[in-house]
Write a protein that holds these residues in place. Structure first.
Motif, PDB file in Angstrom:
ATOM      1  N   LYS A 111     -18.181   5.127  -8.971  1.00 46.22           N
ATOM      2  CA  LYS A 111     -17.066   5.632  -8.228  1.00 46.22           C
ATOM      3  C   LYS A 111     -15.789   5.566  -9.344  1.00 46.22           C
ATOM      4  O   LYS A 111     -15.412   4.951  -9.931  1.00 46.22           O
ATOM      5  CB  LYS A 111     -16.721   4.815  -7.090  1.00 46.22           C
ATOM      6  N   SER A 127       0.753  -1.255  -0.009  1.00 49.92           N
ATOM      7  CA  SER A 127       0.001   0.027  -0.034  1.00 49.92           C
ATOM      8  C   SER A 127       1.124   1.270   0.015  1.00 49.92           C
ATOM      9  O   SER A 127       1.813   1.344   0.735  1.00 49.92           O
ATOM     10  CB  SER A 127      -1.017  -0.196   1.253  1.00 49.92           C
ATOM     11  N   THR A 128       0.666   2.257  -1.094  1.00 53.61           N
ATOM     12  CA  THR A 128       1.510   3.438  -0.984  1.00 53.61           C
ATOM     13  C   THR A 128       1.298   4.227   0.365  1.00 53.61           C
ATOM     14  O   THR A 128       2.253   4.878   0.884  1.00 53.61           O
ATOM     15  CB  THR A 128       0.995   4.324  -2.330  1.00 53.61           C
ATOM     16  N   GLY A 156     -11.126   7.588  -4.911  1.00 48.99           N
ATOM     17  CA  GLY A 156     -11.509   7.647  -3.428  1.00 48.99           C
ATOM     18  C   GLY A 156     -10.195   8.082  -2.729  1.00 48.99           C
ATOM     19  O   GLY A 156      -9.018   7.957  -3.488  1.00 48.99           O
ATOM     20  N   ILE A 157     -10.567   8.600  -1.698  1.00 51.51           N
ATOM     21  CA  ILE A 157      -9.338   9.356  -0.926  1.00 51.51           C
ATOM     22  C   ILE A 157      -9.249   8.677   0.527  1.00 51.51           C
ATOM     23  O   ILE A 157     -10.443   8.667   1.224  1.00 51.51           O
ATOM     24  CB  ILE A 157      -9.529  10.738  -0.728  1.00 51.51           C
ATOM     25  N   ARG A 159      -5.591  -0.160   0.433  1.00 51.03           N
ATOM     26  CA  ARG A 159      -6.882  -0.031   1.447  1.00 51.03           C
ATOM     27  C   ARG A 159      -7.714   1.267   1.110  1.00 51.03           C
ATOM     28  O   ARG A 159      -7.267   2.208   0.689  1.00 51.03           O
ATOM     29  CB  ARG A 159      -6.144   0.141   2.857  1.00 51.03           C
ATOM     30  N   GLY A 160      -9.141   0.995   1.773  1.00 52.67           N
ATOM     31  CA  GLY A 160      -9.929   2.175   1.451  1.00 52.67           C
ATOM     32  C   GLY A 160     -10.446   2.617   2.756  1.00 52.67           C
ATOM     33  O   GLY A 160      -9.880   2.000   3.842  1.00 52.67           O
ATOM     34  N   ARG A 161     -11.413   3.294   2.853  1.00 47.72           N
ATOM     35  CA  ARG A 161     -11.941   3.832   4.239  1.00 47.72           C
ATOM     36  C   ARG A 161     -12.636   2.673   4.763  1.00 47.72           C
ATOM     37  O   ARG A 161     -13.218   1.806   3.884  1.00 47.72           O
ATOM     38  CB  ARG A 161     -12.861   5.070   3.892  1.00 47.72           C
ATOM     39  N   GLN A 210      -0.866  -2.399  -6.238  1.00 47.28           N
ATOM     40  CA  GLN A 210      -0.718  -2.575  -4.705  1.00 47.28           C
ATOM     41  C   GLN A 210      -1.581  -3.908  -4.264  1.00 47.28           C
ATOM     42  O   GLN A 210      -2.366  -4.563  -5.129  1.00 47.28           O
ATOM     43  CB  GLN A 210      -1.615  -1.584  -4.110  1.00 47.28           C
TER      44      GLN A 210
HETATM   45  C1  BTN Z   1     -11.904   5.164  -0.336  1.00 52.62           C
HETATM   46  O1  BTN Z   1     -12.384   5.406  -1.175  1.00 52.62           O
HETATM   47  O2  BTN Z   1     -12.097   3.927   0.612  1.00 52.62           O
HETATM   48  C2  BTN Z   1     -10.416   5.703  -0.427  1.00 52.62           C
HETATM   49  C3  BTN Z   1      -9.472   4.632  -1.105  1.00 52.62           C
HETATM   50  C4  BTN Z   1      -7.985   5.212  -1.103  1.00 52.62           C
HETATM   51  C5  BTN Z   1      -7.127   4.335  -2.142  1.00 52.62           C
HETATM   52  C6  BTN Z   1      -5.819   4.700  -2.150  1.00 52.62           C
HETATM   53  S1  BTN Z   1      -4.852   3.986  -3.532  1.00 52.62           S
HETATM   54  C7  BTN Z   1      -3.274   4.648  -2.905  1.00 52.62           C
HETATM   55  C8  BTN Z   1      -3.453   4.881  -1.258  1.00 52.62           C
HETATM   56  N1  BTN Z   1      -2.923   3.614  -0.858  1.00 52.62           N
HETATM   57  C9  BTN Z   1      -3.685   2.814  -0.222  1.00 52.62           C
HETATM   58  O3  BTN Z   1      -3.833   1.668   0.258  1.00 52.62           O
HETATM   59  N2  BTN Z   1      -5.059   3.553  -0.263  1.00 52.62           N
HETATM   60  C10 BTN Z   1      -5.080   4.723  -0.937  1.00 52.62           C
END
Ligand code: BTN
Length: 264
Positions: free
Chosen positions: A129, A35-36, A132-133, A61-63, A57
């Motif tokens: 979508k 994961s970055t 995501g952030i 991971r996301g929220r 990756q």
């Molecule tokens: C979301 O919408 O749940 C957020 C997603 C975020 C994904 C990015 S990809 C780059 C960075 N590294 C991760 O593991 N997650 C974020």
């Protein structure tokens, strides 16, 4: 489909120079990472602005700890790290500001389709979508803010297995393939600009711009608040970036966290 243009530090620097970005920056490009965000959180780095991106990756991971699908050489998996000098209570609304920075970066590339933002920070096109952030904080003496962005760029959504949630890519939206190095340079410049403005003025400077692209505005929504369900009409955001929901008793609730879904 053409062979993909791979991520390349020199290319990112070339595009940064082209858009007049001349702040010192550490750029870390990987062909594969778990994961970055995880990498940038744990790396010991100079005091410069630092970014990290990967072709793929394995544990994106996301929220809410959700998985973020990260196929090789198709999309952007990007994280950036800034020191934060203002106190953690003043971070409210940052993720909404970064969603506006991402939208501005897409507009800079002449992507003019109707893209909306679903509170707090999902970019949607036709309710699907696009990006995501995920924002994380490294609690050190000077806290470090890690901003992670996943942007679906060149994935052919017709060829990919369906996920439980509808999603899309810039390719689906425009029929064009994009050079991710150029997009990343644009992202760096816009995120830096918006981050600096946010550090000075807070979310209130961005409140009206954010409300113009608010996907939920006026919709009947349900929000899960740690097991309690709040339902009502989404009514924009306040000066802290909190979601305003008016319930059936006409009471206005300001929510700082949670996930809102449309109620049909
Ligand atoms: C979301 O919408 O749940 C957020 C997603 C975020 C994904 C990015 S990809 C780059 C960075 N590294 C991760 O593991 N997650 C974020």
């Amino acid at each position: 489909m053409n062979a993909p243009i791979l991520l390349n530090e020199q290319q990112i620097r070339h595009y940064l120079q082209q858009i007049g970005f001349n702040k010192a920056i550490d750029i870390h490009v990987f062909s594969e990472l778990d994961s970055t965000n995880r990498w940038l959180k744990e790396a010991s780095l100079s005091a410069n602005l630092a970014i990290c991106c990967a072709e793929k990756q394995t544990q994106g991971r996301g929220r809410f700890n959700r998985q973020w699908l990260s196929p090789y050489a198709e999309n952007i998996y990007f994280s950036a790290r800034w020191p934060w000098h203002n106190g953690l209570s003043q971070l409210s609304g940052l993720s909404l500001v970064i969603s506006l920075a991402l939208l501005a970066c897409l507009r800079d590339q002449d992507i003019n389709e109707l893209i909306e933002i679903k509170w707090p920070n999902d970019l949607l096109w036709k309710s699907k979508k696009l990006a995501g952030i995920l924002i994380e904080v490294n609690p050190q003496s000077i806290p470090q803010i890690i901003v992670g962005i996943g942007l679906n760029v060149n994935t052919d959504t017709q060829q990919q297995p369906l996920t439980d949630k509808p999603w899309c890519s810039l390719y689906e939206m425009t029929g064009q393939q994009f050079d991710r190095n150029r997009l990343i340079a644009g992202l760096v410049a816009r995120c830096e600009e918006y981050f600096k403005q946010f550090a000075i003025h807070g979310f209130s400077l961005f409140q009206s711009a954010w409300q113009q692209v608010d996907f939920l505005k006026g919709q009947f929504v349900s929000v899960d608040l740690h097991g309690n369900l709040l339902q009502g009409i989404a009514s924009g955001v306040n000066h802290l970036g909190e979601l305003l929901v008016r319930d059936k008793l006409d009471q206005l609730h300001a929510l700082s966290a949670g996930e809102a879904s449309l109620t049909r």
